[in-house]
Structures are given as structure tokens and as C-alpha cells.
Write a protein that holds these residues in place. Sequence first.
Motif, PDB file in Angstrom:
ATOM      1  N   SER A 221      -1.989  -9.793  -9.841  1.00  9.25           N
ATOM      2  CA  SER A 221      -2.356  -9.287  -8.516  1.00  9.25           C
ATOM      3  C   SER A 221      -3.706  -8.588  -8.539  1.00  9.25           C
ATOM      4  CB  SER A 221      -1.278  -8.333  -8.003  1.00  9.25           C
ATOM      5  OG  SER A 221      -0.048  -9.003  -7.840  1.00  9.25           O
ATOM      6  N   VAL A 222      -3.950  -7.785  -9.562  1.00  8.17           N
ATOM      7  CA  VAL A 222      -5.250  -7.115  -9.691  1.00  8.17           C
ATOM      8  C   VAL A 222      -6.341  -8.156  -9.925  1.00  8.17           C
ATOM      9  CG1 VAL A 222      -6.621  -5.497 -11.073  1.00  8.17           C
ATOM     10  CG2 VAL A 222      -4.269  -4.918 -10.436  1.00  8.17           C
TER      11      VAL A 222
ATOM     12  N   TRP B 223      -7.322   1.698  -6.054  1.00  9.93           N
ATOM     13  CA  TRP B 223      -6.510   0.751  -5.285  1.00  9.93           C
ATOM     14  C   TRP B 223      -5.056   0.910  -5.736  1.00  9.93           C
ATOM     15  CZ3 TRP B 223      -4.438  -4.450  -6.105  1.00  9.93           C
ATOM     16  CH2 TRP B 223      -4.334  -5.217  -4.934  1.00  9.93           C
TER      17      TRP B 223
ATOM     18  N   ARG C  15     -11.199 -11.940  -5.357  1.00  6.34           N
ATOM     19  CA  ARG C  15     -11.448 -11.937  -3.916  1.00  6.34           C
ATOM     20  C   ARG C  15     -12.718 -11.158  -3.579  1.00  6.34           C
ATOM     21  NH1 ARG C  15     -10.952  -9.169   0.548  1.00  6.34           N
ATOM     22  NH2 ARG C  15     -10.156  -7.254  -0.367  1.00  6.34           N
ATOM     23  N   ARG C  16     -13.013 -10.143  -4.380  1.00 10.33           N
ATOM     24  CA  ARG C  16     -14.198  -9.312  -4.166  1.00 10.33           C
ATOM     25  C   ARG C  16     -15.418  -9.838  -4.934  1.00 10.33           C
ATOM     26  NH1 ARG C  16     -12.715  -3.481  -2.904  1.00 10.33           N
ATOM     27  NH2 ARG C  16     -10.579  -3.606  -2.130  1.00 10.33           N
TER      28      ARG C  16
ATOM     29  N   GLU D 240       0.860  -1.172   0.000  1.00  8.53           N
ATOM     30  CA  GLU D 240       0.000   0.000   0.000  1.00  8.53           C
ATOM     31  C   GLU D 240       0.901   1.228   0.000  1.00  8.53           C
ATOM     32  OE1 GLU D 240      -3.574   1.925   2.706  1.00  8.53           O
ATOM     33  OE2 GLU D 240      -2.814  -0.079   3.169  1.00  8.53           O
TER      34      GLU D 240
ATOM     35  N   ARG E 236      -1.018   0.718  -5.563  1.00  8.13           N
ATOM     36  CA  ARG E 236      -0.040  -0.148  -4.905  1.00  8.13           C
ATOM     37  C   ARG E 236       1.334   0.035  -5.551  1.00  8.13           C
ATOM     38  NH1 ARG E 236      -3.766  -0.233  -1.960  1.00  8.13           N
ATOM     39  NH2 ARG E 236      -4.724  -1.984  -0.886  1.00  8.13           N
TER      40      ARG E 236
ATOM     41  N   LEU F 131     -12.045  -0.353  -8.627  1.00  7.65           N
ATOM     42  CA  LEU F 131     -12.827  -1.457  -8.079  1.00  7.65           C
ATOM     43  C   LEU F 131     -14.300  -1.089  -8.013  1.00  7.65           C
ATOM     44  CD1 LEU F 131     -10.260  -2.375  -5.320  1.00  7.65           C
ATOM     45  CD2 LEU F 131     -10.668  -3.611  -7.455  1.00  7.65           C
TER      46      LEU F 131
ATOM     47  N   GLU G  81      -7.272  -9.720  -6.652  1.00  2.95           N
ATOM     48  CA  GLU G  81      -8.071  -8.830  -5.804  1.00  2.95           C
ATOM     49  C   GLU G  81      -9.521  -8.752  -6.306  1.00  2.95           C
ATOM     50  OE1 GLU G  81      -9.085  -6.293  -2.663  1.00  2.95           O
ATOM     51  OE2 GLU G  81      -7.390  -7.662  -2.925  1.00  2.95           O
TER      52      GLU G  81
END
Length: 153
Positions: free
Chosen positions: A102-103, A48, A109-110, A7, A50, A66, A106
Amino acid sequence: MMPRLEEVTPRNFEAALGIEIRPDQRHAVEPVVHSLAEAFVHPVGVAWPRLIVDADRPVGFLMAFLDIDWLGDGTVRRSGLWRLNIADEAQGRGYGRFAVDSVAAEIRRRGGTRLYVTWHPGPTGPEGFYGALGFRTTGETSGGQTVGVLDLA
């Protein structure tokens, strides 16, 4: 050692700002400082941002969007990769693929099933990179950029 995402915080803010892409790519992607400013002015949770770090060395920056209201009328919600800046000297080493993966993780995951991205068309744009990762064009444009999608299901 594997790259990781961090982050963006006061501790690594200057490192994020120091990410410089190749000069011939500057017309195609905004600098990190622009992305961080955009993240600040959008509602919390939309952007988001990073930092991509390998060992202790910053090698890139990504910013995902997102679950945004894509058309501005509440009918279509999308998630995807908003910005990808891989440092000039770090390009060609798999960090871009790591960022996309990685995106995608995520978004999954959502509960999402698609990853969207836009890119600057033309010979110096990243269409070949995204195509090699499985993105297909949607036939849409956004701000003069090509819209691509990757099915995650």
C-alpha cells in the motif's frame, strides 16, 4: 474480504490506539500513540498515518513519510515506511505485506521510484521480513537503525 487502509479520524482513533504488537517487539517500534503525535507535529503532508482494517476489525497501523528532506539540507528527498505495527493476533496473515504494498502504491502514485524503511537490527527485528519483500540494505543507519530500500520502478 481484502484488508483496506483507513485514514485515522476521530471515529477510529481509539481503534488505532488499541493496536498492540507482540511484547518482544516493543523495543523495536514505537506505539501507535507516539506515531500519531509525530504525525501531528510534522508539517502537513509529511506523515501518512493509516489504520489497517480487515472486514471491520483493526489489524494494524502504518505510517509513511512522503518526500521528506532526508539529510536536512535539501539535497536528498525520500519517501518510505516510517512505522508498521501489526496487532499481535494478526501477525503472519499477510497484513505486513499488504501495508508495504500500500505504501509502495502511494509512493508510485506520487511519482516516486524507491521505498525506504528503517528497522531495529538484531534477532527480534524485522530484517528477514523486509528482505523477503525485496528490500536491500543501503549501508546507512538512521538513529541506530538499519536503512533499507526497495526499488519500485
